[in-house]
Design a protein around this motif. Structure first.
Motif, short mmCIF file in Angstrom:
data_model
loop_
_atom_site.label_atom_id
_atom_site.label_comp_id
_atom_site.label_asym_id
_atom_site.label_seq_id
_atom_site.Cartn_x
_atom_site.Cartn_y
_atom_site.Cartn_z
N TRP A 17 38.65 4.42 67.27
CA TRP A 17 38.47 3.27 68.03
C TRP A 17 39.85 2.52 68.17
N GLY A 63 30.82 -1.73 66.11
CA GLY A 63 31.96 -2.57 66.32
C GLY A 63 32.85 -2.84 65.18
N PHE A 86 36.75 -4.19 69.32
CA PHE A 86 36.18 -3.04 69.87
C PHE A 86 34.70 -3.08 69.52
N ILE A 87 34.06 -2.68 70.71
CA ILE A 87 32.44 -2.53 70.66
C ILE A 87 32.07 -1.22 71.17
N ARG A 88 31.31 -0.69 70.63
CA ARG A 88 30.69 0.75 71.31
C ARG A 88 30.32 0.36 72.59
N GLU A 89 30.32 0.99 73.62
CA GLU A 89 30.16 0.95 74.81
C GLU A 89 28.40 0.49 75.05
N TYR A 91 26.55 -1.20 73.18
CA TYR A 91 26.60 -2.48 72.63
C TYR A 91 27.26 -3.58 73.40
N ARG A 92 28.10 -3.30 74.22
CA ARG A 92 28.91 -4.30 74.88
C ARG A 92 27.80 -5.29 75.53
N GLY A 93 28.26 -6.59 75.46
CA GLY A 93 27.56 -7.69 75.98
C GLY A 93 26.42 -8.17 75.24
N GLY A 97 27.70 -7.94 69.15
CA GLY A 97 29.24 -8.17 69.52
C GLY A 97 29.66 -9.54 69.51
N PRO A 126 38.39 -6.86 80.57
CA PRO A 126 37.02 -7.35 79.67
C PRO A 126 37.56 -7.97 78.42
N LEU A 130 36.70 -11.86 77.51
CA LEU A 130 35.96 -12.14 76.01
C LEU A 130 36.84 -13.38 75.30
#
Length: 157
Positions: A17, A63, A86-89, A91-93, A97, A126, A130
């Motif tokens: 990551w 993450g 960083f958040i694994r895709e 899990y984003r949003g 996270g 993004p 945030l």
């Protein structure tokens, strides 16, 4: 879902990551050597693990957040440097996270710091969004000029 301090078993994934973050931040100049990122994380985990948080699901790490306590050399005021998030895709949003970011922010407050500083590439929308969501505001903008090989021998007015 668990948010916990980084452990040595996490270093490989987190280093991957960190490499992705480097590419987002520095493009062609990013350090992409995975061994470099692993060494950096292993060293930091030895000396400053308190702000190195991972979000773990039942399956895998989802993450990562890295915050480091620093002292301003002029004012001697302690502050937090938000180094990575960083958040694994997939899990984003998601609430996880947000929980990870909130846990990091609470850690910074618990450390007695009234100032959190994070750097972000101007094109990383993004992360900029945030930061804004959590009340961060831009304070500086780095301006950069790069000399192309064709401009190297030309005179600038």
């Amino acid at each position: 879902m668990t948010i916990r301090l980084i452990e040595m078993k996490d270093v490989q994934q987190v280093a991957e990551w960190e490499r992705e973050i480097a590419i987002l931040s520095f493009g062609d100049e990013a350090i992409t050597d995975l061994a470099f990122h692993m060494r950096k994380l292993e060293k930091a985990a030895q000396y400053e693990p308190a702000g190195m948080l991972v979000w773990e699901t039942a399956e895998y790490l989802a993450g990562w957040m890295w915050m480091s306590k620093r002292v301003n050399s002029v004012t001697q005021e302690a502050y937090i440097h938000l180094k990575s998030f960083f958040i694994r895709e997939v899990y984003r949003g998601t609430p996880g996270g947000r929980d990870l970011f909130g846990t990091g922010m609470q850690w910074a407050i618990n450390e007695g710091c009234r100032h959190i500083l994070g750097h972000v590439n101007v094109h990383n929308m993004p992360m900029r969004a945030l930061y804004e969501k959590y009340g961060f505001a831009p304070t500086h903008l780095t301006m950069e000029f790069r000399v192309s090989p064709t401009e190297k021998d030309e005179q600038i007015d």
